[in-house]
Design an enzyme around this catalytic site. Structure first.
Site, mmCIF file in Angstrom:
data_model
loop_
_atom_site.group_PDB
_atom_site.id
_atom_site.type_symbol
_atom_site.label_atom_id
_atom_site.label_comp_id
_atom_site.label_asym_id
_atom_site.label_seq_id
_atom_site.Cartn_x
_atom_site.Cartn_y
_atom_site.Cartn_z
ATOM 1 N N ARG A 82 0.815 -1.231 0.000
ATOM 2 C CA ARG A 82 0.000 0.000 0.000
ATOM 3 C C ARG A 82 0.838 1.266 0.000
ATOM 4 O O ARG A 82 0.296 2.346 0.213
ATOM 5 C CB ARG A 82 -0.977 0.022 1.172
ATOM 6 C CG ARG A 82 -1.868 -1.213 1.286
ATOM 7 C CD ARG A 82 -2.699 -1.437 0.048
ATOM 8 N NE ARG A 82 -3.658 -2.532 0.202
ATOM 9 C CZ ARG A 82 -4.264 -3.129 -0.818
ATOM 10 N NH1 ARG A 82 -3.993 -2.762 -2.065
ATOM 11 N NH2 ARG A 82 -5.130 -4.093 -0.624
ATOM 12 N N ASN A 108 -10.404 -12.081 -5.087
ATOM 13 C CA ASN A 108 -10.258 -11.978 -6.535
ATOM 14 C C ASN A 108 -8.930 -12.631 -6.934
ATOM 15 O O ASN A 108 -7.888 -12.127 -6.529
ATOM 16 C CB ASN A 108 -10.271 -10.502 -6.948
ATOM 17 C CG ASN A 108 -10.138 -10.334 -8.449
ATOM 18 O OD1 ASN A 108 -10.334 -11.269 -9.205
ATOM 19 N ND2 ASN A 108 -9.770 -9.138 -8.872
ATOM 20 N N ASP A 154 -0.386 -13.383 -2.038
ATOM 21 C CA ASP A 154 -1.331 -12.388 -2.560
ATOM 22 C C ASP A 154 -1.809 -11.464 -1.427
ATOM 23 O O ASP A 154 -2.994 -11.179 -1.284
ATOM 24 C CB ASP A 154 -2.510 -13.048 -3.266
ATOM 25 C CG ASP A 154 -3.317 -12.026 -4.068
ATOM 26 O OD1 ASP A 154 -2.717 -11.032 -4.513
ATOM 27 O OD2 ASP A 154 -4.530 -12.213 -4.226
#
Lengths: 439, 325
Positions: free
Chosen positions: A70, A284, A311
């Site tokens: 992030r 996802n 992930d």
């Protein structure tokens, strides 16, 4: 401070180094950030620090092909410093960062920024993945060579698969020209439509618009055709379906330069886990059927899938506090990469050495990285874990942006005791302190 | 691994009404029986019972719906509750307030029950799992997931006309894929022991694995309604044409529109239902909609009794025993 010692010996541990075919009790000698020797102590070696690894497994530091930190752009959620600290606790020493940061990793300046912040944090290696197209918009190629020279280890278009096949062809041709590996998340956006879950009996019952398996296999078919046409080396990111795994297996048999990874959670969870609208399982690609999970496990065992990744996607604490379709996708995965991989050994999917290969030299080889192995001369990145220690993933022990995991309350066997990065101890569990002694 | 049903309290009584899924036949029968006891209330001079006096019920509609909201409001008022109607779509969410904040704010106003309609599947579950323990949540339609009170009023209507469910053959025609009503109806019909539940639609309007819902699948209308006791027509949304699911309303009516002639394939005493509002000339002919077999308007009036039943059961877990019997 033990972290500053520049000569360390690790004694009596069971060394598992799949790249070198070692699974035996071996001592390890580390000097100036590198592996100096394995087995016999070099004559002129004096250890400033000794780790007693009796009863522990010693393996290369884990290599994770996909971890979002992030930063830059969403430092209010997490930072490179915070996430490399989580990585260190989890035995992970190399993290590949997808390009969908803000700004996007489509210019050397962003690469430099990322590398500098990672260097300052100094807990793990961060390797940026460059954007294949400018702004990930799928229209203009990014300056792939400049990105590579700045330090990008591969190119990808993150979660924005190239909609235009001509652009994809050009991108792959250009990448192939310069020996760049393309990482593709195979998904046909039209078939995905506005889906939230695997199209199957569970989504039918919950009334959640489904994402058909074909959304992945159609894209894999297209990408394989273009891989063959362009000769580009491609790596499929985050497989979710058995069909895709079988297509990739066939392509590998035809000697295409194609590899694949899977997220650790995809090997354990299925569509059933979204029952009761569990938003921590809003992911996802989506969690698919039990048959898909088993096909992915088989492909992993055969080596068709060469790497397991976390992930990792930390989220703001309230990102999962909404009705299922309105929640953000993704889970925080660093802390469960090793335990979920070890669980595959318990469940008879892989041998221990093979399992460790999928999170060390497997991912490293996919991107030609010199990590994930403990050859003399290589960077002294190590993970030590106690294979017999049972523990539970507890919500309160996770950082607030790392609580978006469906594995809270799960019991695991095997816990990291020490992590070394470039020859420095970057993590040591509280309970292992008394076993370490300075000489 | 069996999780406790979020809809039931520790004594197994109805606490929230979110979906038919997981509820036992006895529970559904109790709802129908309780509704039966309320049907008289609407015909009295004083159309009220004091069951929920002093309670505050909040109608929280994130999607527009005049009819469903009105029947919930009428039901609440006939139970003597105070009703708060919030059209949230137009207020807080557009200002960026999260759903959780909306919930917390309304809780602070001492609401006892939420009736919620939302475009997200799972929205009612979300409310129920985050609401304070004394609050009941009733699902008035969440995304494509469930619309359990609609399904129960349909069951009520069927029971009024046909008595027992065992032995019945019921066909549901139309857009099953996008219909929360159909999902709840199928679950309710199967739980109540219906002999055969059929769905009739082209494959574009069916979920991937429709048989997993517990139905027989037909693509031909006349074949599908042969010898059925009940025909339930679903509303067709206009946007299905733009999503490449259907070529045109015209072709849909040609294939799946219910006409007097086609209805002849069903049993002579078959009833025709529709959750409304009807697209005349798309799902069915006006002749059928207004004809003797149609029970569409009865569905609406039974809706009030069924909603009174569900409200009193979920909220009056204590009061209900005394007053309803």
């Amino acid at each position: 401070m033990s972290g500053m010692k520049n000569s360390i010996q690790i004694l009596g541990g069971r060394l598992i180094d799949p790249a070198n075919g070692i699974d035996a009790i071996r001592d390890i000698y580390i000097q100036n950030g590198r592996v100096l020797a394995i087995g016999e102590r070099p004559d002129d070696f004096t250890a400033q620090h000794t780790i007693d690894a009796a009863g522990l497994i010693v393996c290369p530091g884990l290599v994770d092909l996909s971890a979002r930190m992030r930063e830059p752009g969403q430092e209010h959620i997490t930072t490179i410093a915070s996430e490399t600290a989580v990585a260190a606790r989890s035995g992970i020493t190399t993290l590949c960062c997808p390009p969908d940061t803000d700004p996007v990793i489509d210019s050397p300046a962003v690469v430099t920024l990322l590398l500098r912040r990672a260097k300052r944090a100094a807990r793990a290696r961060v390797l940026p993945i460059g954007a294949m197209t400018q702004q990930l918009a799928g229209e203009h190629l990014s300056e792939m060579v400049a990105l590579k020279r700045a330090g990008c280890v591969a190119m990808s278009n993150a979660y924005a698969p190239l909609a235009n096949t001509l652009v994809e062809r050009r991108a792959l041709e250009y990448a192939a020209t310069f020996g760049i590996t393309a990482i593709l998340r195979p998904e046909d956006r039209h078939l995905r439509n506005n889906g939230y879950a695997h199209e199957g009996p569970v989504s039918a019952r919950l009334g959640l618009p489904g994402i058909p398996e074909a959304a992945e296999s159609v894209a894999v078919a297209r990408d394989l055709a273009l891989a063959e046409h362009t000769g580009c080396r491609i790596h499929f990111h985050l497989l979710s379906s058995g069909t895709a795994a079988r297509m990739i297996e066939q392509a590998q048999q035809q000697r295409l330069q194609v590899s694949a990874n899977v997220a650790a959670h995809q090997l354990h969870l299925t569509e059933m886990d979204i029952e009761e609208f569990n938003s921590n399982c809003h992911l996802n690609p989506p969690l698919r059927s039990l048959a898909d999970r088993d096909a992915l496990r088989l492909a992993l065992a055969k080596g068709v899938i060469g790497a397991i990744c976390s992930d990792h996607q930390p989220l703001k604490a309230d990102a999962k506090e909404a009705p299922f379709p309105s929640t953000a996708t993704g889970m925080a995965g660093l802390q469960t990469l090793l335990p979920l991989t070890l669980k595959l050994v318990d469940e008879g999917v892989l041998g221990l050495s093979e399992a460790i290969a999928r999170i060390t030299c497997g991912p490293a080889d996919i991107l030609d990285l010199p990590y994930g192995r403990l050859t003399p001369g290589s960077s002294a990145d190590l993970c030590l874990f106690d294979p017999n220690r049972h523990w539970e993933l507890k919500r309160d022990e996770l950082p607030s942006a790392g609580r978006n995991t469906p594995f809270i309350g799960w019991e695991f066997q095997g816990q990291v005791t020490h992590t070394l990065f470039e020859g420095r101890i970057v993590y040591q569990s509280a309970s292992s302190n008394q076993t370490a002694s300075s000489l | 691994m069996s999780k406790p049903n979020i809809q039931l309290d520790s004594h197994g009584r109805l606490k929230h009404f979110l979906t038919i899924d997981g509820l036992k036949r006895e529970m559904l029968t109790e709802i129908l029986d309780t509704a039966e006891s309320f049907t008289g209330v609407s015909e009295r001079v004083v159309k009220k019972v004091p069951l929920l006096r002093g309670k505050t019920i909040c109608n929280l509609f994130f999607e527009n719906s005049t009819r469903t909201r009105t029947t919930f409001e009428v039901a609440a008022k006939r139970l003597s509750a105070d009703v708060l109607n919030l059209n949230v779509g137009a207020s807080s969410t557009t200002k960026g307030e999260t759903l959780l904040d909306t919930l917390r704010n309304l809780e602070a106003m001492h609401v006892d029950m939420f009736v919620i309609r939302h475009s997200d599947s799972g929205a009612a579950h979300f409310f129920a799992s985050y609401a304070a323990p004394h609050i009941s949540v009733i699902n008035a339609g969440d995304g494509q997931h469930a619309h359990p009170t609609q399904a129960m009023l349909d069951m009520f209507t069927i029971r009024r006309h046909k008595g027992e469910f065992t032995g019945l053959r019921v066909a549901i025609v139309g857009d099953i894929l996008h219909s929360r009503v159909a999902r709840s109806q199928i679950l309710a019909l199967n739980t109540l022991g219906t002999s055969e539940v059929r769905v009739i639609a082209p494959r574009t309007l069916l979920p991937a694995d429709p048989r997993s819902l517990g139905v027989h699948v037909f693509h031909d209308l006349e074949e599908g309604i042969r010898d059925v006791d009940v025909v339930i027509m679903l509303r067709l949304q206009k946007e299905r044409m733009t999503g490449a699911l259907l070529p045109s309303e015209h072709e849909y009516f040609q294939l799946y529109g219910l006409t007097e002639k086609r209805l002849k394939a069903a049993k002579p005493d078959a009833i025709v239902m529709h959750p409304g509002p009807i697209n005349r000339g798309v799902e069915m002919d006006s002749q059928v909609a207004d004809g003797p077999r149609s029970v569409i308007l009865q569905q609406v009036s039974f809706g009030i009794a069924v909603r009174m039943a569900v409200m009193s059961m979920t909220m009056g877990t204590q009061a209900q025993g005394a007053a309803a019997r």
